[in-house]
Design a protein around this motif. Structure first.
Motif, PDB file in Angstrom:
ATOM      1  N   VAL A 139       3.367  -9.516 -18.296  1.00  0.00           N
ATOM      2  CA  VAL A 139       4.293  -8.445 -17.920  1.00  0.00           C
ATOM      3  C   VAL A 139       3.504  -7.140 -17.853  1.00  0.00           C
ATOM      4  O   VAL A 139       2.682  -6.859 -18.723  1.00  0.00           O
ATOM      5  N   ARG A 140       3.761  -6.344 -16.814  1.00  0.00           N
ATOM      6  CA  ARG A 140       3.161  -5.002 -16.751  1.00  0.00           C
ATOM      7  C   ARG A 140       4.227  -3.972 -16.387  1.00  0.00           C
ATOM      8  O   ARG A 140       5.188  -4.294 -15.686  1.00  0.00           O
ATOM      9  N   LEU A 158      11.215  -6.091 -11.392  1.00  0.00           N
ATOM     10  CA  LEU A 158      12.460  -5.584 -11.954  1.00  0.00           C
ATOM     11  C   LEU A 158      12.424  -4.053 -11.925  1.00  0.00           C
ATOM     12  O   LEU A 158      11.550  -3.453 -11.321  1.00  0.00           O
ATOM     13  N   GLU A 159      13.371  -3.417 -12.594  1.00  0.00           N
ATOM     14  CA  GLU A 159      13.483  -1.963 -12.481  1.00  0.00           C
ATOM     15  C   GLU A 159      12.258  -1.238 -13.028  1.00  0.00           C
ATOM     16  O   GLU A 159      11.751  -0.289 -12.416  1.00  0.00           O
ATOM     17  N   ASP A 160      11.748  -1.682 -14.178  1.00  0.00           N
ATOM     18  CA  ASP A 160      10.649  -0.962 -14.824  1.00  0.00           C
ATOM     19  C   ASP A 160       9.431  -1.831 -15.096  1.00  0.00           C
ATOM     20  O   ASP A 160       8.423  -1.317 -15.584  1.00  0.00           O
ATOM     21  N   VAL A 161       9.502  -3.130 -14.844  1.00  0.00           N
ATOM     22  CA  VAL A 161       8.377  -4.021 -15.120  1.00  0.00           C
ATOM     23  C   VAL A 161       8.195  -5.018 -13.981  1.00  0.00           C
ATOM     24  O   VAL A 161       9.110  -5.257 -13.190  1.00  0.00           O
ATOM     25  N   VAL A 162       6.988  -5.590 -13.927  1.00  0.00           N
ATOM     26  CA  VAL A 162       6.681  -6.684 -12.993  1.00  0.00           C
ATOM     27  C   VAL A 162       6.260  -7.890 -13.826  1.00  0.00           C
ATOM     28  O   VAL A 162       5.405  -7.771 -14.712  1.00  0.00           O
ATOM     29  N   GLY A 194      11.017  -7.967 -19.345  1.00  0.00           N
ATOM     30  CA  GLY A 194      10.107  -9.040 -18.954  1.00  0.00           C
ATOM     31  C   GLY A 194      10.143 -10.257 -19.857  1.00  0.00           C
ATOM     32  O   GLY A 194       9.393 -11.204 -19.636  1.00  0.00           O
ATOM     33  N   GLY A 195      11.003 -10.257 -20.885  1.00  0.00           N
ATOM     34  CA  GLY A 195      11.137 -11.430 -21.737  1.00  0.00           C
ATOM     35  C   GLY A 195      11.798 -12.580 -20.990  1.00  0.00           C
ATOM     36  O   GLY A 195      12.727 -12.372 -20.202  1.00  0.00           O
ATOM     37  N   VAL A 196      11.331 -13.794 -21.222  1.00  0.00           N
ATOM     38  CA  VAL A 196      11.831 -14.973 -20.504  1.00  0.00           C
ATOM     39  C   VAL A 196      12.471 -15.938 -21.482  1.00  0.00           C
ATOM     40  O   VAL A 196      11.868 -16.294 -22.499  1.00  0.00           O
TER      41      VAL A 196
END
Length: 284
Positions: A139-140, A158-162, A194-196
């Motif tokens: 996650v970044r 996503l809104e704030d992370v890739v 970014g948690g899955v």
């Protein structure tokens, strides 16, 4: 003032009111402090955007109440001046505890996701795959220029992370998070940070959308995909180099582009936002 300083100043000023407001509604002191710290910590990464786009006194109070187990009251701001500032009861220790709680939660979520993926893979490829199971997705932090989640080159934006998730077959928005189906058949939920985690709900993934027509397409424009926006309206992915006309002499001297067009209503649309990415780009 830097973003970090702006956040720190807000925490220092509003900590007594946030904690005191929860305590006044019967929340035990330690639980109230941890709930407030978790809400603040979750807001820190996107603080600049939230200050610009939201009433943070309203949204943070709602998030703190929810984390403390209290009913949310939409539109209600943080109570003011409910406690004097106590230099011996600051947020630092509780923010650190909240960070430890979040890190442990993410580790558990990543572990559950990896285990779920491994079980499916064992059925398909046997013990050899299990010995080489992948690391949890990387996650970044990266602000999304588009108003919707999108996927390209094995990355979910996503809104704030890739999030690096190379096996996504389909996905749909679930608030600020995303529910995705992998090529293995596993369904996972990717949260806003970014948690899955494994997910059971698949109906939204299989739903057939009926978007309104997109007016004003150019001669070389092709509508690729459309997705609804949370607040109403639609976002449309347009490719301007997909028709046969792209082969003529004029178009050969140019590069095709993909863009997202946001239409709050069927008759009003914003300016297109170009998508800079290689390979296939998807909105769902």
């Amino acid at each position: 003032m830097t973003e970090r300083t702006d956040f720190a100043s807000y925490v220092d000023a509003r900590w007594p009111d946030l904690v005191g407001g929860l305590e006044d509604e019967g929340v035990p002191g330690d639980r109230a402090r941890l709930a407030v710290a978790e809400a603040l910590l979750a807001a820190r990464r996107s603080w600049h955007r939230r200050v610009r786009d939201e009433q943070v006194d309203v949204t943070l109070w709602a998030e703190a109440r929810e984390r403390a187990g209290l009913p949310v009251r939409p539109g209600e701001p943080v109570p003011h001046a409910v406690r004097p500032r106590d230099p011996h009861d600051g947020p630092e220790e509780w923010l650190e505890r909240a960070g430890e709680v979040r890190a442990a939660r993410r580790r558990r979520g990543a572990l559950r996701a990896v285990v779920g993926l491994a079980v499916v893979a064992l059925l398909a490829a046997g013990w050899a795959w299990w010995a080489a199971q992948p690391e949890p997705p990387a996650v970044r932090a990266e602000a999304n220029r588009l108003p919707v989640a999108w996927y390209a080159e094995g990355e979910l934006h996503l809104e704030d992370v890739v999030v690096e998730l190379p096996e996504v077959e389909a996905f749909v928005a679930d608030g600020p998070a995303v529910v995705a189906r992998l090529r293995t058949g596993e369904v996972v939920r990717v949260d806003a940070e970014g948690g899955v985690e494994p997910a059971d709900e698949t109906s939204a993934l299989d739903a057939v959308l009926t978007p309104p027509p997109l007016l004003g397409l150019g001669a070389y424009d092709v509508l690729v995909e459309s997705v609804p926006l949370p607040g109403g309206g639609w976002a449309h992915l347009v490719d301007s180099a997909r028709r046969a006309g792209a082969e003529d002499e004029l178009r050969q001297s140019e590069t095709g582009r993909r863009a997202v067009v946001v239409c709050p209503t069927e008759l009003t649309c914003d300016e297109p936002v170009t998508v800079v990415a290689g390979g296939t780009v998807r909105l769902r």
